[in-house]
Motif scaffolding. Structure first.
Motif, PDB file in Angstrom:
ATOM      1  N   UNK A 150       0.842  -1.198   0.000  1.00 28.80           N
ATOM      2  CA  UNK A 150       0.000   0.000   0.000  1.00 28.80           C
ATOM      3  C   UNK A 150       0.876   1.246   0.000  1.00 28.80           C
ATOM      4  N   UNK A 151       0.439   2.263  -0.726  1.00 21.51           N
ATOM      5  CA  UNK A 151       1.223   3.484  -0.787  1.00 21.51           C
ATOM      6  C   UNK A 151       1.226   4.223   0.553  1.00 21.51           C
ATOM      7  N   UNK A 152       0.096   4.205   1.233  1.00 25.77           N
ATOM      8  CA  UNK A 152      -0.023   4.907   2.506  1.00 25.77           C
ATOM      9  C   UNK A 152      -0.862   4.067   3.450  1.00 25.77           C
ATOM     10  N   UNK A 153      -0.630   4.152   4.750  1.00 28.33           N
ATOM     11  CA  UNK A 153      -1.381   3.339   5.712  1.00 28.33           C
ATOM     12  C   UNK A 153      -2.818   3.802   5.862  1.00 28.33           C
ATOM     13  N   UNK A 154      -3.682   2.932   6.357  1.00 26.93           N
ATOM     14  CA  UNK A 154      -5.065   3.325   6.633  1.00 26.93           C
ATOM     15  C   UNK A 154      -5.104   4.218   7.869  1.00 26.93           C
ATOM     16  N   UNK A 155      -6.267   4.813   8.174  1.00 24.44           N
ATOM     17  CA  UNK A 155      -6.375   5.626   9.384  1.00 24.44           C
ATOM     18  C   UNK A 155      -6.059   4.807  10.634  1.00 24.44           C
ATOM     19  N   UNK A 156      -5.465   5.444  11.619  1.00 20.66           N
ATOM     20  CA  UNK A 156      -5.095   4.739  12.849  1.00 20.66           C
ATOM     21  C   UNK A 156      -6.290   4.064  13.501  1.00 20.66           C
ATOM     22  N   UNK A 157      -7.458   4.683  13.424  1.00 21.11           N
ATOM     23  CA  UNK A 157      -8.651   4.119  14.057  1.00 21.11           C
ATOM     24  C   UNK A 157      -9.079   2.812  13.408  1.00 21.11           C
ATOM     25  N   UNK A 158      -8.681   2.592  12.164  1.00 22.83           N
ATOM     26  CA  UNK A 158      -9.077   1.381  11.450  1.00 22.83           C
ATOM     27  C   UNK A 158      -8.253   0.178  11.877  1.00 22.83           C
ATOM     28  N   UNK A 159      -7.011   0.398  12.251  1.00 21.79           N
ATOM     29  CA  UNK A 159      -6.092  -0.713  12.503  1.00 21.79           C
ATOM     30  C   UNK A 159      -6.612  -1.713  13.531  1.00 21.79           C
ATOM     31  N   UNK A 160      -7.135  -1.299  14.698  1.00 17.94           N
ATOM     32  CA  UNK A 160      -7.623  -2.296  15.655  1.00 17.94           C
ATOM     33  C   UNK A 160      -8.821  -3.094  15.150  1.00 17.94           C
ATOM     34  N   UNK A 161      -9.500  -2.583  14.116  1.00 15.85           N
ATOM     35  CA  UNK A 161     -10.687  -3.246  13.572  1.00 15.85           C
ATOM     36  C   UNK A 161     -10.365  -4.124  12.367  1.00 15.85           C
ATOM     37  N   UNK A 162      -9.141  -4.016  11.852  1.00 13.55           N
ATOM     38  CA  UNK A 162      -8.808  -4.639  10.568  1.00 13.55           C
ATOM     39  C   UNK A 162      -8.495  -6.122  10.664  1.00 13.55           C
ATOM     40  N   UNK A 163      -8.091  -6.586  11.855  1.00 13.10           N
ATOM     41  CA  UNK A 163      -7.669  -7.970  11.994  1.00 13.10           C
ATOM     42  C   UNK A 163      -6.185  -8.163  11.798  1.00 13.10           C
ATOM     43  N   UNK A 164      -5.473  -7.090  11.429  1.00 12.74           N
ATOM     44  CA  UNK A 164      -4.029  -7.192  11.237  1.00 12.74           C
ATOM     45  C   UNK A 164      -3.645  -7.395   9.790  1.00 12.74           C
ATOM     46  N   UNK A 165      -2.362  -7.203   9.504  1.00  9.32           N
ATOM     47  CA  UNK A 165      -1.874  -7.197   8.131  1.00  9.32           C
ATOM     48  C   UNK A 165      -2.125  -8.514   7.404  1.00  9.32           C
ATOM     49  N   UNK A 166      -1.965  -9.652   8.075  1.00  9.49           N
ATOM     50  CA  UNK A 166      -2.151 -10.941   7.410  1.00  9.49           C
ATOM     51  C   UNK A 166      -3.619 -11.181   7.068  1.00  9.49           C
ATOM     52  N   UNK A 167      -4.530 -10.829   7.971  1.00  6.12           N
ATOM     53  CA  UNK A 167      -5.957 -11.081   7.728  1.00  6.12           C
ATOM     54  C   UNK A 167      -6.584 -10.032   6.816  1.00  6.12           C
ATOM     55  N   UNK A 168      -6.071  -8.803   6.862  1.00  2.06           N
ATOM     56  CA  UNK A 168      -6.702  -7.718   6.109  1.00  2.06           C
ATOM     57  C   UNK A 168      -6.111  -7.558   4.719  1.00  2.06           C
ATOM     58  N   UNK A 169      -4.809  -7.708   4.587  1.00  2.00           N
ATOM     59  CA  UNK A 169      -4.131  -7.420   3.325  1.00  2.00           C
ATOM     60  C   UNK A 169      -3.632  -8.679   2.627  1.00  2.00           C
TER      61      UNK A 169
END
Length: 342
Positions: A150-169
């Motif tokens: 990804x060129x730029x990270x998602x919003x900080x508030x999204x990270x705890x909801x994303x499931x982490x890099x392996x599950x989300x990306x």
């Protein structure tokens, strides 16, 4: 055909635009946790907005498209299944295996349709790679290298909801690895780095990750991802065999520069994000869903396919945290191999 779209954020808007133009779709009912957002999109498209999810089911639709926050996916899939409705749902079904397995059990008990949104299966480059592997053009496949940057990270508030890099990306790379090669992953060794912005450490996440995967025929694969690729959005897959080698995602917009004197120049207009890079694939997967509902094609990516990608992501996260190889047999849900789908 009347379709209910639940969630009108970025990807929900893309899907609603596709469906609104489709010749077989007569009308849409749109709803969102932010009713004003759904109303604004409905006004632009000439469709109907509903005040809430309940109306999607009580006003009468022929199918449902779910593009809400991940936390709502499993419950909505179950509700649609109990209502006898076909569902298209953005990945993942849920952020954990119990939630995923419960939703799948509801779909299977109801005998309804669930198509998952792994859009890379509809990308021309990945489809070409699959055809090359299956035709024998590469000979015995020995190495696969997959990456998502990804060129730029998602919003900080999204990270705890994303499931982490392996599950989300990287879950996209795990799914398309199975789809392209037709093989199953048998074990994983993964690691990650949180050396970037503090928001990743605060969320218990990583900004860069890597996994080494062994397939059931002995092929070795690597899958890497980062949230911090300043050059642009970069998604590629290299496949090397005893006879030939090919690459997906290498074109005049790939954000990579050669240091060789005679190498190709850097891209003038590198890809900036997934909606731009995979625009045609997103449209194709929704058109496939309409054909599926009409009974004109088989399911190109059912819920069991999504489960297998999640199991690889779960194994990767366990490996990262435990600092050890993880066999896929350790991860629940592996009762059915499904790589022939699509």
């Amino acid at each position: 055909m009347r379709i209910g779209v639940i969630g009108t954020g970025r990807i929900g808007t893309v899907h609603a635009n596709t469906l609104s133009r489709h010749r077989e779709v007569g009308s849409l009912i749109l709803t969102d946790a932010d009713p004003a957002r759904a109303q604004a999109l409905a006004h632009r498209l000439g469709e109907t907005a509903a005040p809430g999810v309940d109306e999607i089911f009580t006003w009468g639709v022929d199918a449902v498209v779910i593009t809400t926050a991940t936390s709502a996916h499993a419950e909505l899939i179950g509700r649609a299944a109990r209502s006898g409705l076909p569902v298209f749902c953005e990945k993942p079904i849920a952020l954990d295996l119990p939630g995923t397995l419960h939703a799948l059990a509801e779909v299977e008990a109801a005998g309804t349709i669930l198509q998952m949104g792994f859009q890379r299966r509809f990308d021309a480059g990945y489809a070409g790679a699959r055809a090359a592997v299956r035709s024998g053009r590469l000979g015995r496949l020995h190495t696969v290298r997959a990456l998502t940057s990804d060129q730029a990270p998602p919003p900080a508030a999204w990270l705890p909801l994303s499931g982490g890099l392996f599950r989300d990306t990287l879950i996209h790379d795990f799914d398309v690895l199975r789809w392209v090669t037709g093989r199953e992953v048998v074990d994983v060794y993964a690691t990650g780095s949180d050396a970037g912005p503090a928001m990743f450490r605060e969320a218990g996440d990583i900004d860069t990750g890597a996994a080494v995967l062994t397939l059931d025929d002995g092929t070795l694969a690597t899958a890497t991802a980062t949230r911090l690729n300043g050059a642009g959005y970069d998604v590629r897959m290299e496949l090397a065999g005893e006879l030939d080698q090919i690459v997906v995602g290498l074109d005049d917009r790939t954000p990579i520069a050669s240091t060789e004197p005679t190498g190709p120049p850097a891209a003038d207009k590198p890809w900036t994000g997934f909606l731009e890079r995979f625009g045609p694939a997103y449209e194709a997967e929704l058109c496939a869903f309409v054909e599926l509902v009409l009974g004109e094609r088989p399911n190109p990516c059912d819920g069991r396919e999504a489960l297998q990608a999640l199991r690889i992501a779960e194994a990767s996260e366990l490996s990262r945290r435990a600092h050890r190889p993880v066999a896929l047999a350790e991860i629940p849900g592996g009762t059915r191999a499904t790589t022939g789908t699509g």
